[in-house]
Design a protein around this motif. Structure first.
Motif, PDB file in Angstrom:
ATOM      1  N   VAL A 156     -25.694 -44.538 -58.573  1.00 37.92           N
ATOM      2  CA  VAL A 156     -25.370 -45.518 -57.536  1.00 37.92           C
ATOM      3  C   VAL A 156     -24.190 -45.001 -56.725  1.00 37.92           C
ATOM      4  O   VAL A 156     -23.162 -44.599 -57.289  1.00 37.92           O
ATOM      5  N   ASP A 157     -24.330 -44.998 -55.400  1.00 44.45           N
ATOM      6  CA  ASP A 157     -23.225 -44.582 -54.535  1.00 44.45           C
ATOM      7  C   ASP A 157     -22.198 -45.699 -54.427  1.00 44.45           C
ATOM      8  O   ASP A 157     -22.544 -46.886 -54.364  1.00 44.45           O
ATOM      9  N   HIS A 158     -20.922 -45.315 -54.377  1.00 46.86           N
ATOM     10  CA  HIS A 158     -19.823 -46.280 -54.317  1.00 46.86           C
ATOM     11  C   HIS A 158     -18.844 -45.909 -53.207  1.00 46.86           C
ATOM     12  O   HIS A 158     -18.750 -44.750 -52.806  1.00 46.86           O
ATOM     13  N   VAL A 159     -18.101 -46.926 -52.750  1.00 42.69           N
ATOM     14  CA  VAL A 159     -17.013 -46.675 -51.797  1.00 42.69           C
ATOM     15  C   VAL A 159     -15.968 -45.771 -52.431  1.00 42.69           C
ATOM     16  O   VAL A 159     -15.453 -44.832 -51.822  1.00 42.69           O
ATOM     17  N   GLY A 160     -15.643 -46.050 -53.677  1.00 42.65           N
ATOM     18  CA  GLY A 160     -14.667 -45.264 -54.435  1.00 42.65           C
ATOM     19  C   GLY A 160     -14.919 -45.464 -55.910  1.00 42.65           C
ATOM     20  O   GLY A 160     -15.808 -46.219 -56.306  1.00 42.65           O
ATOM     21  N   ALA A 161     -14.137 -44.795 -56.729  1.00 44.87           N
ATOM     22  CA  ALA A 161     -14.371 -44.811 -58.169  1.00 44.87           C
ATOM     23  C   ALA A 161     -13.369 -45.696 -58.897  1.00 44.87           C
ATOM     24  O   ALA A 161     -12.242 -45.901 -58.436  1.00 44.87           O
ATOM     25  N   TYR A 162     -13.777 -46.195 -60.058  1.00 48.34           N
ATOM     26  CA  TYR A 162     -12.928 -47.005 -60.933  1.00 48.34           C
ATOM     27  C   TYR A 162     -12.056 -46.056 -61.735  1.00 48.34           C
ATOM     28  O   TYR A 162     -12.548 -45.213 -62.482  1.00 48.34           O
ATOM     29  N   GLY A 163     -10.750 -46.191 -61.610  1.00 50.55           N
ATOM     30  CA  GLY A 163      -9.824 -45.201 -62.124  1.00 50.55           C
ATOM     31  C   GLY A 163      -9.739 -45.074 -63.625  1.00 50.55           C
ATOM     32  O   GLY A 163      -9.167 -44.105 -64.122  1.00 50.55           O
ATOM     33  N   CYS A 164     -10.273 -46.005 -64.405  1.00 47.66           N
ATOM     34  CA  CYS A 164     -10.161 -45.878 -65.856  1.00 47.66           C
ATOM     35  C   CYS A 164     -10.976 -44.708 -66.380  1.00 47.66           C
ATOM     36  O   CYS A 164     -10.692 -44.168 -67.447  1.00 47.66           O
ATOM     37  N   ASN A 165     -12.013 -44.306 -65.618  1.00 46.11           N
ATOM     38  CA  ASN A 165     -12.783 -43.114 -65.971  1.00 46.11           C
ATOM     39  C   ASN A 165     -13.424 -42.560 -64.718  1.00 46.11           C
ATOM     40  O   ASN A 165     -14.407 -43.067 -64.217  1.00 46.11           O
ATOM     41  N   MET A 166     -12.848 -41.520 -64.179  1.00 46.10           N
ATOM     42  CA  MET A 166     -13.389 -40.916 -62.963  1.00 46.10           C
ATOM     43  C   MET A 166     -13.124 -39.417 -62.997  1.00 46.10           C
ATOM     44  O   MET A 166     -12.099 -38.961 -63.517  1.00 46.10           O
ATOM     45  N   SER A 167     -14.077 -38.661 -62.462  1.00 46.78           N
ATOM     46  CA  SER A 167     -13.998 -37.205 -62.489  1.00 46.78           C
ATOM     47  C   SER A 167     -14.263 -36.653 -61.102  1.00 46.78           C
ATOM     48  O   SER A 167     -15.118 -37.165 -60.371  1.00 46.78           O
ATOM     49  N   ILE A 168     -13.558 -35.578 -60.754  1.00 46.32           N
ATOM     50  CA  ILE A 168     -13.570 -35.067 -59.393  1.00 46.32           C
ATOM     51  C   ILE A 168     -13.771 -33.556 -59.418  1.00 46.32           C
ATOM     52  O   ILE A 168     -13.175 -32.849 -60.252  1.00 46.32           O
ATOM     53  N   ARG A 169     -14.595 -33.069 -58.493  1.00 50.06           N
ATOM     54  CA  ARG A 169     -14.745 -31.626 -58.331  1.00 50.06           C
ATOM     55  C   ARG A 169     -13.447 -31.097 -57.715  1.00 50.06           C
ATOM     56  O   ARG A 169     -13.095 -31.429 -56.586  1.00 50.06           O
ATOM     57  N   ALA A 170     -12.753 -30.272 -58.465  1.00 46.59           N
ATOM     58  CA  ALA A 170     -11.375 -29.914 -58.124  1.00 46.59           C
ATOM     59  C   ALA A 170     -11.248 -29.229 -56.771  1.00 46.59           C
ATOM     60  O   ALA A 170     -10.255 -29.442 -56.055  1.00 46.59           O
ATOM     61  N   LYS A 171     -12.222 -28.427 -56.378  1.00 44.68           N
ATOM     62  CA  LYS A 171     -12.103 -27.663 -55.132  1.00 44.68           C
ATOM     63  C   LYS A 171     -12.037 -28.564 -53.906  1.00 44.68           C
ATOM     64  O   LYS A 171     -11.614 -28.122 -52.836  1.00 44.68           O
ATOM     65  N   PHE A 172     -12.466 -29.821 -54.048  1.00 44.18           N
ATOM     66  CA  PHE A 172     -12.438 -30.744 -52.916  1.00 44.18           C
ATOM     67  C   PHE A 172     -11.083 -31.456 -52.761  1.00 44.18           C
ATOM     68  O   PHE A 172     -10.837 -32.085 -51.741  1.00 44.18           O
ATOM     69  N   ILE A 173     -10.242 -31.391 -53.763  1.00 44.98           N
ATOM     70  CA  ILE A 173      -9.003 -32.165 -53.736  1.00 44.98           C
ATOM     71  C   ILE A 173      -7.989 -31.563 -52.769  1.00 44.98           C
ATOM     72  O   ILE A 173      -7.383 -32.279 -51.961  1.00 44.98           O
ATOM     73  N   GLY A 174      -7.802 -30.262 -52.824  1.00 52.15           N
ATOM     74  CA  GLY A 174      -6.879 -29.611 -51.903  1.00 52.15           C
ATOM     75  C   GLY A 174      -5.490 -30.231 -51.942  1.00 52.15           C
ATOM     76  O   GLY A 174      -4.876 -30.364 -53.008  1.00 52.15           O
ATOM     77  N   ASP A 175      -4.988 -30.638 -50.778  1.00 54.68           N
ATOM     78  CA  ASP A 175      -3.655 -31.245 -50.682  1.00 54.68           C
ATOM     79  C   ASP A 175      -3.677 -32.762 -50.856  1.00 54.68           C
ATOM     80  O   ASP A 175      -2.621 -33.408 -50.776  1.00 54.68           O
ATOM     81  N   LEU A 176      -4.848 -33.339 -51.075  1.00 57.04           N
ATOM     82  CA  LEU A 176      -4.941 -34.787 -51.241  1.00 57.04           C
ATOM     83  C   LEU A 176      -4.235 -35.216 -52.525  1.00 57.04           C
ATOM     84  O   LEU A 176      -4.417 -34.595 -53.574  1.00 57.04           O
ATOM     85  N   ARG A 177      -3.469 -36.297 -52.435  1.00 60.08           N
ATOM     86  CA  ARG A 177      -2.796 -36.831 -53.608  1.00 60.08           C
ATOM     87  C   ARG A 177      -2.881 -38.356 -53.594  1.00 60.08           C
ATOM     88  O   ARG A 177      -3.166 -38.982 -52.568  1.00 60.08           O
ATOM     89  N   PHE A 178      -2.626 -38.959 -54.732  1.00 64.55           N
ATOM     90  CA  PHE A 178      -2.563 -40.413 -54.827  1.00 64.55           C
ATOM     91  C   PHE A 178      -1.374 -40.905 -54.010  1.00 64.55           C
ATOM     92  O   PHE A 178      -0.317 -40.267 -53.984  1.00 64.55           O
ATOM     93  N   ASP A 179      -1.547 -42.024 -53.347  1.00 65.35           N
ATOM     94  CA  ASP A 179      -0.543 -42.555 -52.433  1.00 65.35           C
ATOM     95  C   ASP A 179       0.596 -43.198 -53.227  1.00 65.35           C
ATOM     96  O   ASP A 179       0.421 -44.266 -53.820  1.00 65.35           O
TER      97      ASP A 179
END
Length: 296
Positions: free
Chosen positions: A147-170
């Motif tokens: 299921v596609d989502h606007v964003g992920a629930y932070g208690c369990n979420m995984s990210i392809r690292a190469k896409f993160i770049g300079d992005l950080r949590f606000d």
């Protein structure tokens, strides 16, 4: 693929120790676990078991702690997995997660299915969480749903690292954060899909220790969504209904509040934030002033 698990923790060192020991049951072990905390007092002794455990210390606050861990992990790993310290994953979680990322190169963010979420109730203890997972294991098969989502629930979420770049949590979303997960992961949709995968299962205990006060949380329930709409990372069609539901719940239930939720405090926080918004004052970090007043 190289996979790291990041756990930001505060005031729950016994729970953290249980989780680290439990992760040794994973069919696919993490290549490393990074524990991020304000200082050693919140961690205790992290013994090395079946995988390396590193600790990083710095500022207090969920976003700041996750960012600190990211700075240590990004150059070394293909997948960054965030677990809350009170999330218990099924034993096959990381194995299925790795397979999912390998098979779907267009997936940027993957979150699992929370079988039971104690954050919506009085919370679950460790034994209750394990019992829920034991019942889950008895199921012969689980239908795979994506299921596609606007964003992920932070208690369990995984990210392809190469896409993160300079992005950080606000880090303007101070202390507990709230909606910091949606803000962060929604920005990754420009790189690929943000999906929920039903075969990744786990239990969120929703422990109440280590959380912010009712008034601070109530303020965040209003200020954070408005801030993120203005920031342009979260659509109004998602944020405003969420905000409205929370205000309505606090208003109605403040008459007969649950013993485990400070509904009246949350409502006070909602009203204070609404007053600020009407004045054009949108400051998620204002909850630090509330915290200082509560400490006096």
């Amino acid at each position: 693929m190289r996979l790291v698990v990041i756990i930001a923790t505060f005031g729950r060192k016994e729970q953290l120790a249980r989780l680290l020991k439990y992760l040794e049951r994973q069919e696919r072990l993490p290549d490393e676990v990074i524990v991020s905390a304000p200082d050693e007092e919140h961690v205790g002794i992290c013994e090395r078991g079946s995988f390396p455990v590193s600790t990083v210390f710095g500022k207090r606050g969920l976003c700041a702690q996750r960012n600190h861990a990211l700075d240590h992990a990004l150059k070394h790993y293909d997948v960054i997995t965030f677990f809350d310290d009170d999330f218990i994953p099924q034993d096959n979680y990381l194995r299925l997660l790795e397979e999912a990322f390998q098979q779907h190169q267009d997936w940027a963010v993957v979150m699992g299915h929370v079988v039971k979420d104690g954050a919506r109730s009085a919370g679950l203890n460790w034994a209750e969480g394990l019992q829920v997972l034991a019942v889950e294991r008895e199921q012969i098969s689980i239908e795979s749903k994506v299921v596609d989502h606007v964003g992920a629930y932070g208690c369990n979420m995984s990210i392809r690292a190469k896409f993160i770049g300079d992005l950080r949590f606000d880090e303007r979303l101070v202390l507990y954060g709230w909606q910091e997960d949606i803000d962060f992961t929604s920005q990754l949709r420009r790189h690929g899909r943000v999906i929920g995968l039903s075969t990744l299962r786990g239990v969120h205990l929703g422990l109440k220790m280590g959380r912010v006060s009712g008034e601070r949380f109530g303020y965040s329930q209003v200020a954070n969504p408005i801030y993120l709409i203005r920031k342009g990372t979260v659509p109004a069609g998602f944020a405003l209904p969420l905000m409205g539901r929370n205000i309505a719940a606090n208003l109605v239930r403040s008459l007969w509040p649950e013993p485990y939720v400070d509904r009246r405090g949350r409502l006070r926080g909602n009203l204070r934030a609404l007053a600020h918004v009407l004045k054009g004052r949108i400051e998620p970090e204002y909850i630090q002033h509330i915290a200082a007043a509560e400490a006096r």
